[in-house]
Design an enzyme around this catalytic site. Structure first.
Site, short mmCIF file in Angstrom:
data_model
loop_
_atom_site.label_atom_id
_atom_site.label_comp_id
_atom_site.label_asym_id
_atom_site.label_seq_id
_atom_site.Cartn_x
_atom_site.Cartn_y
_atom_site.Cartn_z
N LYS A 133 -8.71 0.76 -6.87
CA LYS A 133 -8.28 1.89 -6.12
C LYS A 133 -8.17 2.96 -7.25
CE LYS A 133 -6.48 -0.37 -2.19
NZ LYS A 133 -5.41 -0.84 -0.88
N LYS B 17 -16.76 -6.20 -0.41
CA LYS B 17 -16.02 -6.63 0.71
C LYS B 17 -15.84 -5.89 1.70
CE LYS B 17 -11.86 -5.92 0.00
NZ LYS B 17 -10.37 -5.79 -0.30
N LYS C 150 -11.91 -1.04 4.78
CA LYS C 150 -11.56 0.25 5.53
C LYS C 150 -12.18 1.44 5.25
CE LYS C 150 -7.44 -2.16 6.80
NZ LYS C 150 -5.68 -1.83 6.76
P1 TYM Z 1 -4.69 -4.10 3.81
O1 TYM Z 1 -3.99 -4.03 5.11
O2 TYM Z 1 -6.16 -3.76 3.16
O3 TYM Z 1 -6.17 -6.21 4.84
C1 TYM Z 1 -5.01 -6.92 6.11
C2 TYM Z 1 -5.26 -8.50 6.03
O4 TYM Z 1 -6.66 -7.93 6.00
C3 TYM Z 1 -7.26 -9.21 4.65
N1 TYM Z 1 -8.09 -8.71 4.43
C4 TYM Z 1 -9.61 -9.42 4.90
N2 TYM Z 1 -10.29 -10.74 4.62
C5 TYM Z 1 -11.07 -10.98 4.28
N3 TYM Z 1 -12.36 -10.15 4.67
C6 TYM Z 1 -11.68 -8.99 3.88
N4 TYM Z 1 -12.75 -8.41 3.99
C7 TYM Z 1 -10.76 -8.30 3.71
N5 TYM Z 1 -10.45 -7.30 4.17
C8 TYM Z 1 -8.98 -7.63 4.17
C9 TYM Z 1 -6.42 -8.49 3.13
O5 TYM Z 1 -6.75 -9.75 2.84
C10 TYM Z 1 -4.37 -8.80 4.45
O6 TYM Z 1 -4.51 -10.18 4.36
N6 TYM Z 1 -1.91 -5.73 0.83
C11 TYM Z 1 -1.64 -6.21 2.05
C12 TYM Z 1 -1.01 -5.51 3.09
C13 TYM Z 1 0.98 -6.18 2.86
C14 TYM Z 1 0.75 -8.23 2.87
C15 TYM Z 1 2.35 -7.53 2.58
C16 TYM Z 1 0.42 -8.43 3.40
C17 TYM Z 1 1.77 -5.47 2.41
N7 TYM Z 1 2.53 -6.69 2.04
C18 TYM Z 1 2.84 -8.80 2.65
C19 TYM Z 1 1.57 -9.91 2.78
C20 TYM Z 1 2.66 -9.64 2.74
C21 TYM Z 1 -3.40 -5.90 2.18
O7 TYM Z 1 -3.95 -5.48 1.64
O8 TYM Z 1 -3.68 -5.02 3.86
#
Ligand code: TYM
Length: 354
Positions: free
Chosen positions: A118, A211, A214
């Site tokens: 990032k 991957k 967003k």
């Molecule tokens: P975020 O918003 O980036 O992603 C949310 C969830 O979606 C999953 N994800 C995917 N899974 C499969 N294929 C993909 N291409 C893909 N892109 C995203 C992510 O693995 C995630 O589960 N850091 C976290 C948010 C967070 C969090 C937490 C999660 C903040 N605090 C505490 C668990 C526990 C995240 O990546 O969000």
């Protein structure tokens, strides 16, 4: 001590919720409700860790926070039986993150691959918040002493860090934890990642080695949860493939990332294994498989998009869900913070909630 099993997970309100978020995380959030008490958080404090050009500013943040909440509900999360809220409403997340900042080591954070991705080349210019992101994530989970965390594959390293932080806190404060009545010296559980199903890492439709994300500049790289049937059909028909027919065995997907990805998506959406999907489509051309995938995607995603649209049109309802969820989350968080403060040696006054 055996910890009471509790599920926590979060999604960032940074726009463009996509099929990867849905299949890698939200589908499993829905499933876990049947067996566990669950807390699902819209992590608005994580959302602001990149530049305002990325998260879009205050109006966009509020809109995206409501949209993720709507997606949770539309996908089948029950905010009455479980807890749905936005992170910034519960001050404990930031408070515990500070204590964890003093437990986590710089060397641990320097190994985080997501920060490197990032921050890109201009690392000096990344926010401290982006660097500290995984520590706040550990605080999110451990503020509720949650034991299970459904996430996509890309979060595995962050979950390992959460476990390291929990363990080091338990070690650093072992005597104090015992004096506080935890005879085995364990205050925080070591949270377990739940990385489940055939689509734990959904890839870009334009490049099977990247991957689905967003932030990809091309909207054709992803299926958004708000896409209508026409957009879904167009994106799947344009999705990159290779010239070979589909294999009949799962091992035939090796070194064919685009084929593997589309089969994985089909399997996840139809709750089947990849092998089972190949039994039906193996040997056939991509065009007929893609037609079936369009139909499946539209039938699974259109009702969610419709329900999301209906829900975001009623922001007052969404806000009530978030406020009610935050009240219930805060009550749990306060219990952990009271004990954590005692363990660390922070004197608690009469005026606060503690
Ligand atoms: P975020 O918003 O980036 O992603 C949310 C969830 O979606 C999953 N994800 C995917 N899974 C499969 N294929 C993909 N291409 C893909 N892109 C995203 C992510 O693995 C995630 O589960 N850091 C976290 C948010 C967070 C969090 C937490 C999660 C903040 N605090 C505490 C668990 C526990 C995240 O990546 O969000």
């Amino acid at each position: 001590m055996a910890f009471t099993e509790l599920v926590f997970s979060g999604v960032q309100p940074t726009g463009n919720l996509h099929l990867g978020n849905y299949l890698g995380a939200i589908v499993n959030f829905v499933k876990m409700q049947e067996t566990h008490n669950c807390i699902y958080c819209v992590v608005d404090m994580h959302a602001i860790t990149q530049g305002v050009d990325v998260w879009g500013g205050p109006t966009e943040l509020a809109r995206n926070t409501r949209e993720v909440t709507a997606a949770f509900i539309a996908a089948g999360i029950d905010p009455k039986k479980h807890i749905v809220f936005n992170q910034s409403q519960v001050a404990g997340h930031a408070e515990l993150a500070w204590i964890f900042n003093c437990v986590a080591r710089v060397g641990w954070l320097n190994r985080m691959t997501q920060f490197k991705e990032k921050a890109g080349k201009d690392r000096e210019n990344a926010s401290i918040g982006l660097y500290d992101y995984p520590v706040l994530m550990a605080a999110d989970i451990l503020l509720y002493r949650a034991t299970h965390v459904p996430v996509g594959e890309d979060q595995k390293q962050h979950l390992e860090l959460s476990r390291d932080i929990a363990q080091k806190f338990n070690n650093d404060f072992a005597d104090s934890i015992r004096r506080s009545g935890f005879d085995d010296g364990l205050f925080f559980p070591l949270p377990e990642p739940l990385i489940m199903g055939p689509a734990t890492r959904v890839m870009s439709l334009r490049d099977g080695t990247k991957k689905m994300s967003k932030s990809d500049a091309s909207d054709y790289s992803r299926i958004n949860l708000t896409d209508d049937a026409d957009a879904i059909a167009q994106k799947i028909r344009k999705a990159k493939t290779d010239p070979e027919p589909l294999p009949s065995e799962e091992k035939g997907l090796e070194a064919r990332p685009e084929a593997d990805n589309l089969v994985g998506i089909f399997a996840a959406l139809s709750a089947r294994s990849k092998q089972d999907v190949l039994r039906e489509f193996g040997g056939g051309q991509f065009s007929s498989f893609k037609n079936a995938l369009v139909e499946l995607c539209v039938s699974k995603l259109s009702p969610i998009a419709g329900e999301m649209k209906r829900l975001v049109a009623d922001p007052a309802y969404i806000d009530r869900v978030l406020i009610d969820g935050a009240d219930r989350a805060r009550a749990l968080a306060d219990q952990t913070m009271t004990k954590t403060k005692d363990i660390v040696g922070f004197i608690r006054g009469q005026t606060g909630p503690w």
